[in-house]
Design a protein around this motif. Structure first.
Motif, PDB file in Angstrom:
ATOM      1  N   ILE A  22       0.895  -1.121   0.178  1.00 51.21           N
ATOM      2  CA  ILE A  22       0.002   0.063   0.044  1.00 51.21           C
ATOM      3  C   ILE A  22       0.750   1.165   0.047  1.00 51.21           C
ATOM      4  O   ILE A  22       0.515   2.290  -0.667  1.00 51.21           O
ATOM      5  N   SER A  23       1.826   1.171   0.847  1.00 52.02           N
ATOM      6  CA  SER A  23       2.839   2.436   0.898  1.00 52.02           C
ATOM      7  C   SER A  23       3.763   2.634  -0.266  1.00 52.02           C
ATOM      8  O   SER A  23       4.276   3.774  -0.604  1.00 52.02           O
ATOM      9  N   SER A  24       3.791   1.796  -1.171  1.00 52.95           N
ATOM     10  CA  SER A  24       4.344   1.665  -2.546  1.00 52.95           C
ATOM     11  C   SER A  24       3.854   2.843  -3.174  1.00 52.95           C
ATOM     12  O   SER A  24       4.586   3.535  -4.300  1.00 52.95           O
ATOM     13  N   GLY A  25       2.752   3.005  -3.310  1.00 54.84           N
ATOM     14  CA  GLY A  25       1.934   4.264  -3.932  1.00 54.84           C
ATOM     15  C   GLY A  25       1.503   3.866  -5.512  1.00 54.84           C
ATOM     16  O   GLY A  25       1.024   4.490  -6.134  1.00 54.84           O
ATOM     17  N   VAL A  26       1.629   2.411  -5.603  1.00 55.31           N
ATOM     18  CA  VAL A  26       0.988   1.912  -6.738  1.00 55.31           C
ATOM     19  C   VAL A  26      -0.552   2.080  -7.039  1.00 55.31           C
ATOM     20  O   VAL A  26      -1.150   2.275  -7.753  1.00 55.31           O
TER      21      VAL A  26
ATOM     22  N   TYR B 138      -8.920   1.329  -0.391  1.00 54.30           N
ATOM     23  CA  TYR B 138      -9.891   0.981   0.359  1.00 54.30           C
ATOM     24  C   TYR B 138     -10.522  -0.561  -0.029  1.00 54.30           C
ATOM     25  O   TYR B 138     -10.521  -1.336   0.838  1.00 54.30           O
ATOM     26  N   ILE B 139     -10.519  -0.626  -1.452  1.00 57.45           N
ATOM     27  CA  ILE B 139     -11.242  -2.066  -1.752  1.00 57.45           C
ATOM     28  C   ILE B 139     -10.044  -3.221  -1.476  1.00 57.45           C
ATOM     29  O   ILE B 139     -10.187  -4.258  -0.684  1.00 57.45           O
ATOM     30  N   LEU B 140      -8.732  -2.903  -1.407  1.00 57.54           N
ATOM     31  CA  LEU B 140      -7.626  -3.772  -1.334  1.00 57.54           C
ATOM     32  C   LEU B 140      -7.492  -4.217   0.421  1.00 57.54           C
ATOM     33  O   LEU B 140      -7.275  -5.079   0.850  1.00 57.54           O
ATOM     34  N   LEU B 141      -7.844  -2.941   0.997  1.00 57.97           N
ATOM     35  CA  LEU B 141      -7.808  -3.097   2.489  1.00 57.97           C
ATOM     36  C   LEU B 141      -8.785  -4.156   2.880  1.00 57.97           C
ATOM     37  O   LEU B 141      -8.542  -5.043   3.858  1.00 57.97           O
TER      38      LEU B 141
ATOM     39  N   LEU C 185     -16.186  -8.336   2.629  1.00 55.34           N
ATOM     40  CA  LEU C 185     -16.520  -8.621   1.247  1.00 55.34           C
ATOM     41  C   LEU C 185     -17.633  -7.884   0.930  1.00 55.34           C
ATOM     42  O   LEU C 185     -17.697  -6.993  -0.108  1.00 55.34           O
ATOM     43  N   ILE C 186     -18.666  -7.249   1.735  1.00 55.39           N
ATOM     44  CA  ILE C 186     -19.565  -6.383   1.455  1.00 55.39           C
ATOM     45  C   ILE C 186     -19.378  -5.096   1.702  1.00 55.39           C
ATOM     46  O   ILE C 186     -19.512  -4.121   0.383  1.00 55.39           O
ATOM     47  N   CYS C 187     -18.403  -4.638   2.193  1.00 49.95           N
ATOM     48  CA  CYS C 187     -17.523  -3.323   2.395  1.00 49.95           C
ATOM     49  C   CYS C 187     -17.038  -3.088   0.995  1.00 49.95           C
ATOM     50  O   CYS C 187     -16.848  -2.017   0.332  1.00 49.95           O
TER      51      CYS C 187
END
Length: 117
Positions: A56-60, A67-70, A106-108
């Motif tokens: 996440i901190s790599s900036g990609v 937020y989806i990845l989180l 998953l709903i989030c």
């Protein structure tokens, strides 16, 4: 909208947690370390968190993708935890609560994908 989704998720998790614990007579963890199955599980989760933070901190990824990845990351962590709880601690029935957290994550993710701009 993002705040609404996150607050809704926390409220849903809390309410469902209480309802499931009461219905299936599941004890609360006595201490924080009780949520891990064993030491290897704990070390795996800590390593996974560090890898996720580095990605996440790599900036990609930015904005909506972060937020989806989180939430997807937490869903994966909870799937692994559900499996381990089902295999090793089946009699405690904690896996029922953990699988509920998977669905909430998953709903989030779906909510953010659909409604967050």
């Amino acid at each position: 909208m993002l705040i609404t989704i996150i607050i809704g998720a926390f409220i849903a998790a809390g309410v469902l947690d209480l309802m499931i614990r009461k219905k299936f007579n599941i004890e609360r963890n006595q201490k924080f370390m009780d949520q891990f199955i064993n030491r290897k599980h704990m070390l795996f989760e800590i390593a996974a968190y560090f890898v996720f933070l580095m990605v996440i901190s790599s900036g990609v990824y930015a904005g909506k993708q972060q937020y989806i990845l989180l939430f997807l990351f937490f869903a994966v962590i909870y799937v692994i935890r559900t499996f381990l709880e089902y295999v090793f601690l089946k009699e405690k029935k904690r896996y029922i609560i953990t699988i509920t957290y998977v669905f909430i994550c998953l709903i989030c993710s779906a909510g953010i994908l659909l409604f967050y701009k």
